[in-house]
Design a protein around this motif. Sequence first.
Motif, PDB file in Angstrom:
ATOM      1  N   ILE A  97      -1.196   6.306  19.174  1.00 16.13           N
ATOM      2  CA  ILE A  97      -0.546   7.289  18.288  1.00 16.13           C
ATOM      3  C   ILE A  97       0.506   6.599  17.418  1.00 16.13           C
ATOM      4  CG2 ILE A  97       0.940   9.348  18.243  1.00 16.13           C
ATOM      5  CD1 ILE A  97      -0.582  10.424  20.645  1.00 16.13           C
ATOM      6  N   LYS A 145       4.647  -5.592  23.601  1.00 17.59           N
ATOM      7  CA  LYS A 145       5.066  -6.934  23.995  1.00 17.59           C
ATOM      8  C   LYS A 145       6.155  -6.638  25.031  1.00 17.59           C
ATOM      9  CE  LYS A 145       3.458  -6.892  20.356  1.00 17.59           C
ATOM     10  NZ  LYS A 145       2.269  -6.186  19.936  1.00 17.59           N
ATOM     11  N   PRO A 146       5.847  -6.733  26.318  1.00 18.46           N
ATOM     12  CA  PRO A 146       6.791  -6.235  27.328  1.00 18.46           C
ATOM     13  C   PRO A 146       7.933  -7.207  27.576  1.00 18.46           C
ATOM     14  CG  PRO A 146       4.764  -7.004  28.356  1.00 18.46           C
ATOM     15  CD  PRO A 146       4.631  -7.285  26.897  1.00 18.46           C
ATOM     16  N   THR A 195       9.883   4.330  20.983  1.00 15.81           N
ATOM     17  CA  THR A 195       9.219   4.511  22.279  1.00 15.81           C
ATOM     18  C   THR A 195      10.318   4.496  23.337  1.00 15.81           C
ATOM     19  OG1 THR A 195       8.910   2.165  22.809  1.00 15.81           O
ATOM     20  CG2 THR A 195       7.191   3.205  21.491  1.00 15.81           C
ATOM     21  N   VAL A 198      12.253   0.746  29.423  1.00 19.89           N
ATOM     22  CA  VAL A 198      13.033   0.524  30.640  1.00 19.89           C
ATOM     23  C   VAL A 198      12.627  -0.820  31.231  1.00 19.89           C
ATOM     24  CG1 VAL A 198      11.425   1.519  32.359  1.00 19.89           C
ATOM     25  CG2 VAL A 198      13.876   1.873  32.632  1.00 19.89           C
ATOM     26  N   VAL A 276       7.399   8.457  21.097  1.00 23.04           N
ATOM     27  CA  VAL A 276       6.062   8.508  21.695  1.00 23.04           C
ATOM     28  C   VAL A 276       6.042   7.623  22.932  1.00 23.04           C
ATOM     29  CG1 VAL A 276       3.590   8.133  21.330  1.00 23.04           C
ATOM     30  CG2 VAL A 276       5.021   8.845  19.412  1.00 23.04           C
TER      31      VAL A 276
HETATM   32  P1  FAD Z   1       0.504   1.283  20.030  1.00 21.19           P
HETATM   33  O1  FAD Z   1      -0.249   1.967  18.926  1.00 21.19           O
HETATM   34  O2  FAD Z   1      -0.187   0.289  20.887  1.00 21.19           O
HETATM   35  O3  FAD Z   1       1.780   0.580  19.325  1.00 21.19           O
HETATM   36  C1  FAD Z   1       2.779  -0.051  20.086  1.00 21.19           C
HETATM   37  C2  FAD Z   1       3.974  -0.298  19.166  1.00 21.19           C
HETATM   38  O4  FAD Z   1       5.058  -0.767  19.964  1.00 21.19           O
HETATM   39  C3  FAD Z   1       3.719  -1.342  18.081  1.00 21.19           C
HETATM   40  O5  FAD Z   1       3.920  -0.750  16.829  1.00 21.19           O
HETATM   41  C4  FAD Z   1       4.785  -2.421  18.323  1.00 21.19           C
HETATM   42  O6  FAD Z   1       5.413  -2.777  17.117  1.00 21.19           O
HETATM   43  C5  FAD Z   1       5.791  -1.743  19.254  1.00 21.19           C
HETATM   44  N1  FAD Z   1       6.329  -2.670  20.261  1.00 21.19           N
HETATM   45  C6  FAD Z   1       5.613  -3.425  21.129  1.00 21.19           C
HETATM   46  N2  FAD Z   1       6.435  -4.119  21.929  1.00 21.19           N
HETATM   47  C7  FAD Z   1       7.695  -3.822  21.548  1.00 21.19           C
HETATM   48  C8  FAD Z   1       8.982  -4.260  21.984  1.00 21.19           C
HETATM   49  N3  FAD Z   1       9.134  -5.132  22.980  1.00 21.19           N
HETATM   50  N4  FAD Z   1      10.074  -3.757  21.347  1.00 21.19           N
HETATM   51  C9  FAD Z   1       9.930  -2.863  20.350  1.00 21.19           C
HETATM   52  N5  FAD Z   1       8.733  -2.414  19.896  1.00 21.19           N
HETATM   53  C10 FAD Z   1       7.636  -2.900  20.488  1.00 21.19           C
HETATM   54  N6  FAD Z   1       7.021   4.835  27.753  1.00 21.19           N
HETATM   55  C11 FAD Z   1       7.323   5.665  28.776  1.00 21.19           C
HETATM   56  O7  FAD Z   1       7.012   6.854  28.717  1.00 21.19           O
HETATM   57  N7  FAD Z   1       8.001   5.201  29.880  1.00 21.19           N
HETATM   58  C12 FAD Z   1       8.375   3.895  30.008  1.00 21.19           C
HETATM   59  O8  FAD Z   1       8.960   3.502  31.016  1.00 21.19           O
HETATM   60  C13 FAD Z   1       8.090   2.997  28.931  1.00 21.19           C
HETATM   61  N8  FAD Z   1       8.491   1.699  28.976  1.00 21.19           N
HETATM   62  C14 FAD Z   1       8.255   0.886  27.902  1.00 21.19           C
HETATM   63  C15 FAD Z   1       8.739  -0.435  27.905  1.00 21.19           C
HETATM   64  C16 FAD Z   1       8.562  -1.264  26.790  1.00 21.19           C
HETATM   65  C17 FAD Z   1       9.110  -2.664  26.808  1.00 21.19           C
HETATM   66  C18 FAD Z   1       7.879  -0.775  25.636  1.00 21.19           C
HETATM   67  C19 FAD Z   1       7.689  -1.653  24.406  1.00 21.19           C
HETATM   68  C20 FAD Z   1       7.379   0.527  25.632  1.00 21.19           C
HETATM   69  C21 FAD Z   1       7.554   1.369  26.758  1.00 21.19           C
HETATM   70  N9  FAD Z   1       7.083   2.690  26.766  1.00 21.19           N
HETATM   71  C22 FAD Z   1       7.377   3.522  27.804  1.00 21.19           C
HETATM   72  C23 FAD Z   1       6.245   3.200  25.641  1.00 21.19           C
HETATM   73  C24 FAD Z   1       4.734   3.142  25.954  1.00 21.19           C
HETATM   74  O9  FAD Z   1       4.430   2.055  26.805  1.00 21.19           O
HETATM   75  C25 FAD Z   1       3.895   2.997  24.660  1.00 21.19           C
HETATM   76  O10 FAD Z   1       4.416   1.944  23.891  1.00 21.19           O
HETATM   77  C26 FAD Z   1       3.923   4.231  23.805  1.00 21.19           C
HETATM   78  O11 FAD Z   1       3.422   5.320  24.519  1.00 21.19           O
HETATM   79  C27 FAD Z   1       3.098   4.034  22.522  1.00 21.19           C
HETATM   80  O12 FAD Z   1       1.746   3.814  22.839  1.00 21.19           O
HETATM   81  P2  FAD Z   1       0.676   3.696  21.651  1.00 21.19           P
HETATM   82  O13 FAD Z   1      -0.682   3.447  22.221  1.00 21.19           O
HETATM   83  O14 FAD Z   1       0.846   4.867  20.739  1.00 21.19           O
HETATM   84  O15 FAD Z   1       1.250   2.367  20.927  1.00 21.19           O
END
Ligand code: FAD
Length: 400
Positions: A97, A145-146, A195, A198, A276
């Motif tokens: 998303i 990128k965790p 996002t 933690v 998100v």
């Molecule tokens: P995607 O379409 O795959 O896009 C991911 C986006 O995240 C990309 O645009 C990228 O630029 C950005 N991104 C990636 N790594 C990083 C980073 N290190 N710093 C900043 N931006 C970054 N959600 C929860 O509900 N609970 C949690 O405990 C939780 N922990 C998280 C920990 C980390 C380090 C991160 C980065 C995210 C976490 N999230 C958490 C959010 C969740 O894991 C997903 O990123 C979110 O739901 C979006 O998924 P997606 O498929 O839409 O993202």
Amino acid sequence: MTAVDSPKHKKAKALKSTSRRPAKDLCSECGLCDTYYIHYVKEACAFINQQIAELEAETHGRSRNLENQDDWYFGVHQDMMAARKKQPIPGAQWTGIVSTIAIEMLNRGMVEGVVCVQNTKEDRFQPMPIIARTPEEILAAKVNKPTLSPNLSVLEQIEQSGMKRLLVIGVGCQIQALRAVEKQLGLEKLYVLGTPCVDNVTRAGLQKFLDTTSKSPETVVYYEFMQDFRVHFKHEDGSIETVPFFGLNTKELKDVFAPSCMTCFDYVNSLADLVVGYMGAPFGWQWILVRNDTGQEMLDLVKDQIETQPVNSSGDRRNAVQQSIPAYDKGVTLPMWAAKLMGVVIEKIGPKGLEYARFSIDSHFTRNYLYVKRNYPEKLEAHVPEYAKRIVNQYKLPES
Ligand code: FAD
């Protein structure tokens, strides 16, 4: 603009990558100090000057209502739901998303660029922040990128490029610093897609976590702490390895999380327009918090591409959280058979939906409160936001 009327911050100098950061051990490497916006660091840094309530009021028109427990937990919001893409993006962290909204905003000309983070060629987990100007560049940033990521290190380039409309994707500490310098960026419109975040780690810390927890650390392409109380590792061949939370080697992993993350109380990214994540949604779904009208505008762009359902909540987290406090302190690790059994039981009867999100927030806030109290007692009063103090006060904590 001439040198005479150029803003003061342009005269500041970014820190060298090897220089000690103003927040010292608490630096989360958000990237601000890699730019001349370091000029504002004392005010802007989330770990030097926590100012969530003030910035919420500026950004959303109000700060959290402390009479409302939903506000304590999830921050200012006007809507909340579970959602997933009808056609998920392969290789995204969840269903993609975040990437989809960013691509729509760029394609429709709402923004000229998107701050997001790709990885380096050599290392799939080494963050490489960029300003994406094409959908392909946004897609190449999909998946977490965790690791601590200096997303704000590209801020100087924004001013230099003359861009006026920008989307920034980021986690709480990055967004807090961004909001604090927002007015200095010379933008007409800033959109923020956040996002939750933690327990982040340095790249070295990530390696330790993978080596300690996965059977095949070198083939992991993705992982997530899931709502079923297991860590899910996805490997290069597509296979999924699961490890119950209760089987993690807590003793080994105790110092793996970055000190900044051990003192963070902005799990839910309070200052983004739209958030998100996943943790308040049923397994397989994402969790969306619309904080303000700008966030709604962003979400509307993808409404035809997602299905949604209302959030729900069941179970009672409180006993589990209370019991986890001394267990974490003592570094208790269960034998794997017991951890698996406990995982199965808690998945059946444990907290679900929003109650799972509260479970995770409570567990981390109580742990972090104790960490600040023990390691930075002088910071405790000002650094812990009022909503977090109320959350922590629901539990009995050890005296020292
Ligand atoms: P995607 O379409 O795959 O896009 C991911 C986006 O995240 C990309 O645009 C990228 O630029 C950005 N991104 C990636 N790594 C990083 C980073 N290190 N710093 C900043 N931006 C970054 N959600 C929860 O509900 N609970 C949690 O405990 C939780 N922990 C998280 C920990 C980390 C380090 C991160 C980065 C995210 C976490 N999230 C958490 C959010 C969740 O894991 C997903 O990123 C979110 O739901 C979006 O998924 P997606 O498929 O839409 O993202």
